[in-house]
Scaffold this motif. Structure first.
Motif, short mmCIF file in Angstrom:
data_model
loop_
_atom_site.label_atom_id
_atom_site.label_comp_id
_atom_site.label_asym_id
_atom_site.label_seq_id
_atom_site.Cartn_x
_atom_site.Cartn_y
_atom_site.Cartn_z
N ARG A 146 12.15 -40.28 -3.58
CA ARG A 146 13.01 -41.15 -2.74
C ARG A 146 14.39 -40.52 -2.81
N GLN A 147 14.79 -40.69 -4.45
CA GLN A 147 15.95 -40.30 -4.81
C GLN A 147 16.34 -38.59 -4.24
N ARG A 148 15.25 -37.76 -4.48
CA ARG A 148 15.26 -36.61 -4.18
C ARG A 148 15.62 -36.19 -2.64
N ALA A 149 15.09 -36.89 -1.81
CA ALA A 149 15.19 -37.18 -0.47
C ALA A 149 16.61 -37.42 0.03
N VAL A 150 16.94 -38.64 -0.63
CA VAL A 150 18.51 -39.07 -0.30
C VAL A 150 19.53 -37.95 -0.56
N LEU A 151 19.16 -37.36 -1.71
CA LEU A 151 20.40 -36.47 -2.28
C LEU A 151 20.36 -35.10 -1.33
N ILE A 152 18.89 -34.69 -1.05
CA ILE A 152 19.13 -33.60 -0.29
C ILE A 152 19.64 -33.82 1.14
N LYS A 160 24.90 -38.85 7.43
CA LYS A 160 25.56 -40.04 7.09
C LYS A 160 24.68 -40.93 6.20
N ALA A 161 25.31 -41.78 5.60
CA ALA A 161 24.49 -42.79 4.81
C ALA A 161 23.42 -43.56 5.95
N SER A 162 23.92 -43.86 6.96
CA SER A 162 23.55 -44.58 7.98
C SER A 162 22.24 -43.98 8.47
N GLU A 163 22.24 -42.61 8.62
CA GLU A 163 21.67 -41.97 9.29
C GLU A 163 20.31 -41.80 8.43
N VAL A 164 20.72 -41.58 6.93
CA VAL A 164 19.63 -41.60 5.90
C VAL A 164 18.83 -42.91 5.86
N ALA A 165 19.48 -43.97 5.89
CA ALA A 165 19.05 -45.36 5.88
C ALA A 165 18.05 -45.48 7.08
N GLU A 166 18.36 -45.19 8.22
CA GLU A 166 17.51 -45.19 9.25
C GLU A 166 16.27 -44.52 8.86
N SER A 174 21.10 -49.41 -0.10
CA SER A 174 20.15 -48.76 -0.99
C SER A 174 20.15 -47.01 -0.97
N VAL A 175 20.78 -46.62 -0.02
CA VAL A 175 20.88 -45.13 0.13
C VAL A 175 21.85 -44.88 -0.82
N ASN A 176 23.09 -45.47 -0.62
CA ASN A 176 24.49 -45.16 -1.89
C ASN A 176 23.90 -45.43 -3.20
N SER A 177 23.04 -46.46 -3.36
CA SER A 177 22.48 -46.70 -4.94
C SER A 177 21.71 -45.41 -5.11
N ALA A 178 20.69 -44.96 -4.47
CA ALA A 178 19.87 -44.08 -4.61
C ALA A 178 20.73 -42.76 -4.90
N LEU A 179 21.61 -42.60 -4.03
CA LEU A 179 22.34 -41.02 -4.55
C LEU A 179 23.16 -41.28 -5.62
N GLN A 180 23.68 -42.37 -5.89
CA GLN A 180 24.48 -42.55 -7.24
C GLN A 180 23.51 -42.28 -8.35
N ARG A 181 22.37 -42.77 -8.42
CA ARG A 181 21.37 -42.59 -9.48
C ARG A 181 21.21 -41.18 -9.67
N ALA A 182 20.71 -40.64 -8.47
CA ALA A 182 20.57 -39.21 -8.29
C ALA A 182 21.36 -38.11 -9.10
N ARG A 183 22.81 -38.60 -8.52
CA ARG A 183 23.59 -37.68 -9.10
C ARG A 183 23.85 -37.83 -10.72
N ALA A 184 23.91 -39.16 -11.04
CA ALA A 184 23.77 -39.35 -12.63
C ALA A 184 22.76 -38.64 -13.29
N THR A 185 21.34 -38.40 -12.65
CA THR A 185 20.42 -38.01 -13.44
C THR A 185 20.77 -36.34 -13.63
N LEU A 186 21.21 -35.80 -12.55
CA LEU A 186 21.25 -34.34 -12.49
C LEU A 186 22.68 -33.85 -13.39
N SER A 187 23.58 -34.79 -13.42
CA SER A 187 24.85 -34.57 -14.35
C SER A 187 24.37 -34.72 -15.63
N ALA A 188 23.78 -35.71 -15.95
CA ALA A 188 23.06 -35.65 -17.24
C ALA A 188 22.14 -34.52 -17.93
#
Length: 322
Positions: A146-152, A160-166, A174-188
């Motif tokens: 799901r993080q993968r889907a959000v990031l892509i 838009k975050a609202s489009e992904v949430a829908e 939840s979308v913004n949180s998933a995106l933040q975690r995905a970015r952190a994982t890739l940056s690490a």
């Protein structure tokens, strides 16, 4: 409108999205073959449910919803794909070739024509090419599905975050949180989402590739390794073994890989990068090579050896005439 005409119209409305859906599913799954299967399942579900589609969203976003659900289901039942560099430390040229791991282990290449539209804005095309590069596809597989889907959807497709949430039946938070975690994982892991578009092929890169082909076909390993970055890698799925540095790569081609002497290379494009079909002497299919280039040097030789599946995928002849 006749029933046949209506069916043809529906088919056309769905098919015009096939390339971008294939690119999306490939980013999600890391396999051209699984992406094709996912898109086909998406089209079947969409066809069967089109009469219930009420037009509350665009056909495109509806198809992405279906494709996302298909990919999430497929991701649950399969292991995460990787590159040899993600699984083990580099070997030496003297390391024996292992037995090879199953196809489902590996990130695979994809022809540009399956995932990249030929028209459109050049800047958008450059971003699309960068978003199917092997390194990024491998990085995406480290994310939860799901993080993968959000990031892509957010970073690559600019939803838009609202489009992904829908689409995901969740909240914007939840979308913004998933995106933040995905970015952190890739940056690490040293990877970041697509920001800078890939540089278009220029004369310097064309010259570099021409010299590579000339050196490889003449089997001039001094000339070939002179084109490599000091940290260049050579990988050969399905083998777990991979090498780093011109010295080890040269030694491998003069040792275990000596059967490559006398090969011919046919130009391709794969994963938004230059690529070649390698035929060993006698016209025997051997590998699809995807070439990574940075700062005027070759940084990666990614040789995929599953020719029984990959050569038909790329529309390549089963044998090359001498």
């Amino acid at each position: 409108m006749s029933e046949l005409t209506a069916e043809n119209d529906t088919a056309l409305r769905l098919e015009r999205h096939r390339v971008e859906l294939t690119a999306y599913c490939y980013r999600m799954l890391g396999s051209a073959f699984e992406a094709e299967d996912a898109v086909q399942e998406t089209m079947v579900r969409a066809w069967r449910g089109f009469d219930r589609f009420e037009g509350r969203a665009s056909v495109r976003s509806w198809l992405y919803r279906i494709a996302t659900n298909v990919c999430l289901d497929m991701a649950k039942s399969s292991q995460r794909r990787a590159r040899p560099m993600d699984l083990a430390s580099p070997s030496t040229a003297a390391t024996p070739i292992d037995a090879g791991l199953p196809e489902a282990t590996w990130i695979g290449p994809v022809p540009d024509g399956r995932v990249l539209d030929s028209g459109g804005d050049p800047a958008d095309q450059a971003v699309a090419r960068e978003s199917v590069r092997l390194a990024l596809i491998a990085a995406l597989q480290r994310l939860a599905p799901r993080q993968r889907a959000v990031l892509i959807l957010r970073e690559v497709l600019a939803w838009k975050a609202s489009e992904v949430a829908e689409l995901l039946d969740t909240s914007v938070a939840s979308v913004n949180s998933a995106l933040q975690r995905a970015r952190a994982t890739l940056s690490a892991g040293g990877e970041v989402p697509v920001n800078d578009p890939a540089r278009p092929m220029d004369e310097a890169q064309r010259s570099l590739l021409a010299r590579y082909v000339d050196a490889f076909e003449r089997y001039d390993l001094d000339a070939l390794t002179a084109l490599l970055h000091e940290d260049a890698t050579l990988s050969m799925p399905p083998y777990e073994l991979w090498l780093r540095g011109p010295k080890e790569i040269r030694a491998w081609f003069l040792g275990t890989g000596i059967g490559c002497r006398g090969s011919r290379l046919l130009p391709l494009t794969a994963n938004g990068a230059p690529a070649f079909a390698q035929y060993r002497p006698g016209g025997v299919p051997w590998a699809v090579q995807v070439i990574d280039i940075s700062d005027g040097r070759i940084t990666g030789l990614n040789a995929f050896l599953d020719t029984d599946r990959l050569f038909p995928l790329f529309g390549l002849p089963a044998r090359l005439d001498p």
